[in-house]
Design an enzyme around this catalytic site. Structure first.
Site, PDB file in Angstrom:
ATOM      1  N   HIS A 265       0.883  -1.183   0.000  1.00  0.00           N
ATOM      2  CA  HIS A 265       0.000   0.000   0.000  1.00  0.00           C
ATOM      3  C   HIS A 265       0.918   1.229   0.000  1.00  0.00           C
ATOM      4  CE1 HIS A 265      -2.693   2.992   1.934  1.00  0.00           C
ATOM      5  NE2 HIS A 265      -3.695   2.218   1.584  1.00  0.00           N
TER       6      HIS A 265
ATOM      7  N   ASP B 189       3.361  -4.665   8.089  1.00  0.00           N
ATOM      8  CA  ASP B 189       2.165  -3.842   7.980  1.00  0.00           C
ATOM      9  C   ASP B 189       0.965  -4.774   8.134  1.00  0.00           C
ATOM     10  OD1 ASP B 189      -0.090  -2.558   7.089  1.00  0.00           O
ATOM     11  OD2 ASP B 189       0.801  -1.740   5.271  1.00  0.00           O
TER      12      ASP B 189
ATOM     13  N   GLN C 186      -4.115  -5.212   6.887  1.00  0.00           N
ATOM     14  CA  GLN C 186      -5.079  -6.164   6.329  1.00  0.00           C
ATOM     15  C   GLN C 186      -4.900  -7.565   6.913  1.00  0.00           C
ATOM     16  OE1 GLN C 186      -7.551  -5.271   4.432  1.00  0.00           O
ATOM     17  NE2 GLN C 186      -6.882  -3.226   3.820  1.00  0.00           N
TER      18      GLN C 186
ATOM     19  N   LYS D 132      -9.915  -0.890  10.804  1.00  0.00           N
ATOM     20  CA  LYS D 132     -10.007  -2.074   9.940  1.00  0.00           C
ATOM     21  C   LYS D 132     -10.332  -3.330  10.753  1.00  0.00           C
ATOM     22  CE  LYS D 132      -7.024  -0.155   6.415  1.00  0.00           C
ATOM     23  NZ  LYS D 132      -7.808   0.286   5.263  1.00  0.00           N
TER      24      LYS D 132
ATOM     25  N   CYS E 205      -4.879   2.486  -3.504  1.00  0.00           N
ATOM     26  CA  CYS E 205      -3.621   3.019  -2.943  1.00  0.00           C
ATOM     27  C   CYS E 205      -2.476   2.046  -3.169  1.00  0.00           C
ATOM     28  CB  CYS E 205      -3.752   3.348  -1.458  1.00  0.00           C
ATOM     29  SG  CYS E 205      -4.884   4.679  -1.132  1.00  0.00           S
TER      30      CYS E 205
HETATM   31  N1  PLP Z   1      -1.454  -0.745   4.642  1.00  0.00           N
HETATM   32  C1  PLP Z   1      -2.399  -1.498   4.065  1.00  0.00           C
HETATM   33  C2  PLP Z   1      -2.059  -2.881   3.600  1.00  0.00           C
HETATM   34  C3  PLP Z   1      -3.694  -1.004   3.927  1.00  0.00           C
HETATM   35  O1  PLP Z   1      -4.637  -1.759   3.356  1.00  0.00           O
HETATM   36  C4  PLP Z   1      -3.973   0.303   4.401  1.00  0.00           C
HETATM   37  C5  PLP Z   1      -5.323   0.875   4.223  1.00  0.00           C
HETATM   38  O2  PLP Z   1      -6.075   0.468   3.367  1.00  0.00           O
HETATM   39  C6  PLP Z   1      -2.960   1.042   5.000  1.00  0.00           C
HETATM   40  C7  PLP Z   1      -1.701   0.479   5.106  1.00  0.00           C
HETATM   41  C8  PLP Z   1      -3.197   2.408   5.534  1.00  0.00           C
HETATM   42  O3  PLP Z   1      -4.080   2.347   6.610  1.00  0.00           O
HETATM   43  P1  PLP Z   1      -4.629   3.686   7.298  1.00  0.00           P
HETATM   44  O4  PLP Z   1      -5.192   4.529   6.177  1.00  0.00           O
HETATM   45  O5  PLP Z   1      -5.660   3.219   8.254  1.00  0.00           O
HETATM   46  O6  PLP Z   1      -3.472   4.350   7.951  1.00  0.00           O
END
Ligand code: PLP
Length: 405
Positions: free
Chosen positions: A122, A199, A202, A225, A363
């Site tokens: 992401h 990270d 997900q 999430k 993203c």
């Molecule tokens: N990393 C992953 C794999 C994500 O799916 C997301 C959000 O969709 C993020 C990071 C960023 O999360 P946040 O916008 O809650 O900071």
């Protein structure tokens, strides 16, 4: 265990209609809906004991401080971290990664050093490292993926060298649903003394996540999430790293002693929590984790696995529909395109049928570039979804196709 009707009744929003049609919510990868108990927990803070944490001696402040610290303990136990000092509240995954990228860069990175990420990241796990590399003259290396959307592990192993200073990869791809082999990634990095950030944005909501068995150095995720409120998230870090790293923000509460000449910092985890924290969010997150535990994380994984295979089978049978991401290990995210139909058009028509899917790059532009496409339609499914809703999606897709043919 609750049946699906009881589970759905816990989430008031699932009962609403859009355009006079029952809501079919398949955008759980972007954010999950909230059970009533989480909404109640946040309301309870504001209606009965709202006061800023850690700073007061009065009754309400004591009460909110205690609830906030209990929330930290709840998170610690949920991810099985060794110590509460290793659990830092942040604004979310993005906030956590930016914080570590800044602090790690300041403390350890020299020109020519390398950071490894994967092609499945992401933007939140790409851009902060690019910014850090630019600042420090370091180099970003990217683990390639195959056509199924799986990382090519051998290429990763070849990349690890004495120049590698950190590996930062996602547990699960938000764009394709691929589950990465994080245990192998971590073990290989540790064999050459390189720390790893996972990270978990997900990953946290789809099964059991255990810091002791995973053994990563940092693990980050967002509350929204995993059925909790927005604006709050977690940075887990092993104590040895968090105590060495400098804070990424300065302000109230993160200090020990402040003079104009010199400031010393508070102990862990407060060193990384500058300013007024989102304590109602943290308390709401704790309630969300209780809720998830009450359903059972293994149960959630089983329910979602069944929904994934049902969806894959249903959608694969639709002529002209192509699924992107066919990893052997996958969670309940299905990205697809309908031949010749732009994803936005499809998404907008599905919306009018009450079906919420996400369209675009999610993203994750580099993932789209890898397949030579400018986006996908993504259905991200979770345990409160039903097979009937998947049937509604399949019928909706057939209608979209027939409208354009
Ligand atoms: N990393 C992953 C794999 C994500 O799916 C997301 C959000 O969709 C993020 C990071 C960023 O999360 P946040 O916008 O809650 O900071």
């Amino acid at each position: 265990m609750k049946d699906i009707a009881e589970i759905r009744a816990d989430f008031p929003i699932l009962n609403r209609k859009v355009y006079n049609k029952p809501l079919v919510y398949f955008d759980n990868g972007a954010t999950t809906q909230k059970p009533q108990c989480v909404i109640d927990a946040v309301t309870e803070v504001y209606t009965t004991y709202n006061a800023n944490i850690h700073r007061g001696v009065h009754f309400l402040s004591d009460m909110s401080s205690e609830a906030y610290e209990n929330a930290r303990e709840k998170v610690r136990s949920f991810i099985n971290a060794g110590k509460r000092e290793e659990v830092v509240f942040t604004s979310g995954t993005t906030g956590s990664i930016n914080g570590i990228a800044f602090s790690f860069g300041e403390r350890y990175i020299k020109p020519g050093d390398e950071i490894i990420i994967s092609h499945l990241e992401h933007h939140a796990n790409i851009v902060p490292w690019q910014m850090m590399c630019e600042r420090k003259g370091a180099v970003l290396r990217v683990i390639p993926i195959n056509n199924a959307g799986e990382i090519i592990l051998e290429e990763y192993l070849k990349m690890l060298s004495s120049k590698t200073k950190l590996v930062s990869v996602t547990q699960v791809s938000n764009a394709l649903g691929t589950v990465l082999p994080v245990n192998e990634i971590i073990a290989a990095a540790h064999s050459v003394n390189v720390p790893v950030l996972i990270d978990g944005a997900q990953g946290i909501q789809h099964g059991v996540v255990d810091m002791k068995t995973m053994d990563c150095d940092f693990y980050v995720f967002s509350s929204h999430k995993i059925y909790g409120p927005t604006g709050i998230g977690i940075l887990y870090g092993k104590e040895k790293w968090l105590s060495e790293l400098p804070p990424f923000q300065g302000g109230g509460d993160m200090v020990d002693k402040v003079t104009f000449e010199k400031t010393t910092y508070n102990e862990l985890p407060f060193k990384f929590e500058a300013g007024t924290m989102n304590y109602p969010g943290a308390i709401g997150l704790a309630r969300a984790l209780d809720y998830v535990n009450s359903i059972g994380r293994e149960n959630i994984a089983i329910m979602e696995k069944e929904l994934l295979s049902y969806t894959t089978e249903k959608l694969s049978g639709i002529n002209g529909l192509k699924i992107y991401g066919n990893s052997v290990r996958k969670i309940s995210i299905i990205s697809f395109l309908l031949k010749d139909i732009h994803q936005y058009d499809a998404g907008m028509i599905l919306d009018k049928m009450g079906i919420a899917v996400r369209t675009g790059t999610h993203c994750s532009q580099p993932v789209m570039d890898r397949y030579g496409i400018d986006g996908t339609i993504r259905a991200s499914i979770c345990f409160y979804n039903t097979k009937e809703e998947i049937d509604t999606l399949a019928t909706g897709i057939e209608k979209v196709i027939s409208m354009f043919s």
